[in-house]
Design a protein around this motif. Structure first.
Motif, PDB file in Angstrom:
ATOM      1  N   SER A 121      34.764  60.271  20.093  1.00 13.96           N
ATOM      2  CA  SER A 121      33.527  60.405  20.854  1.00 13.96           C
ATOM      3  C   SER A 121      33.655  59.666  22.183  1.00 13.96           C
ATOM      4  O   SER A 121      34.451  58.743  22.320  1.00 13.96           O
ATOM      5  N   THR A 122      32.850  60.104  23.140  1.00 13.46           N
ATOM      6  CA  THR A 122      32.727  59.414  24.427  1.00 13.46           C
ATOM      7  C   THR A 122      31.248  59.396  24.786  1.00 13.46           C
ATOM      8  O   THR A 122      30.477  60.262  24.377  1.00 13.46           O
ATOM      9  N   GLN A 123      30.865  58.383  25.549  1.00 13.00           N
ATOM     10  CA  GLN A 123      29.485  58.274  26.001  1.00 13.00           C
ATOM     11  C   GLN A 123      29.475  57.446  27.267  1.00 13.00           C
ATOM     12  O   GLN A 123      30.268  56.511  27.426  1.00 13.00           O
ATOM     13  N   THR A 125      26.841  55.222  29.737  1.00 14.97           N
ATOM     14  CA  THR A 125      25.517  54.646  29.968  1.00 14.97           C
ATOM     15  C   THR A 125      25.617  53.728  31.180  1.00 14.97           C
ATOM     16  O   THR A 125      26.350  52.746  31.157  1.00 14.97           O
ATOM     17  N   GLU A 151      32.713  61.314  32.294  1.00 14.13           N
ATOM     18  CA  GLU A 151      32.514  61.396  30.840  1.00 14.13           C
ATOM     19  C   GLU A 151      32.337  62.846  30.403  1.00 14.13           C
ATOM     20  O   GLU A 151      32.884  63.263  29.375  1.00 14.13           O
ATOM     21  N   SER A 155      34.748  64.772  27.785  1.00 12.24           N
ATOM     22  CA  SER A 155      34.253  65.442  26.573  1.00 12.24           C
ATOM     23  C   SER A 155      34.735  66.885  26.506  1.00 12.24           C
ATOM     24  O   SER A 155      35.138  67.364  25.438  1.00 12.24           O
TER      25      SER A 155
END
Length: 166
Positions: A121-123, A125, A151, A155
């Protein structure tokens, strides 16, 4: 094993008439580098503030990437400025998305590398890039203006890699 996805190239224009008023010089940017048109294209695709980071505080990390990543083995698709930690660290490192890996290059020198098929996963913020792969979680600083775009591209590349290879 390359991943086949593309990104649009930036529109470029120049005046053909020398009699027109002088236009301010574009922000400094690294390159061009002979034999590394992939890095030149990735830098050119970045917004001006990120190009300034890559030419300034991130130049040492970008040079390390350019000098030691074999061009024949993998193509650099996207770049973004980064930081070793997300709390009060200067942007002086480089995130690179290649045809097969996600790389984080710091000027120490330090390199973190993740095969795209292992990224879970990547995120993004604000100024933080979260990445999970092989059960490990990383939080690294990232350019607040370009981190979201980077990001999303990461993804997409991860999804394509998993569909193509595993």
């Amino acid at each position: 094993m390359g991943i086949n996805y593309t990104r649009p190239t930036p529109a470029q224009s120049a005046s053909a008439f020398p009699s027109q008023p002088a236009v301010p010089a574009p922000p400094a940017q690294p390159g061009p580098w002979p034999g590394r048109t992939d890095i030149d294209a990735a830098v050119a695709a970045c917004p001006p503030d990120v190009r300034q980071e890559l030419a300034g505080p991130c130049a040492q990390a970008l040079t390390l990437l350019r000098d030691h990543l074999p061009a024949a083995a993998e193509e650099v698709r996207h770049l973004c400025g980064g930081a070793v930690t997300w709390m009060d660290s200067p942007i002086n490192s480089v995130f690179a998305l290649t045809s097969r890996r996600l790389l984080f290059v710091a000027p120490a020198p330090q390199v973190l590398t993740f095969d795209l098929t292992t990224v879970e996963s990547t995120q993004h913020t604000t100024k933080i890039f979260h990445r999970t792969a092989d059960g490990s979680k990383y939080q690294l600083g990232i350019s607040p203006t370009h981190g979201g775009h980077f990001e999303r591209e990461t993804s997409l590349a991860v999804a394509v890699a998993k569909l193509a290879h595993g």
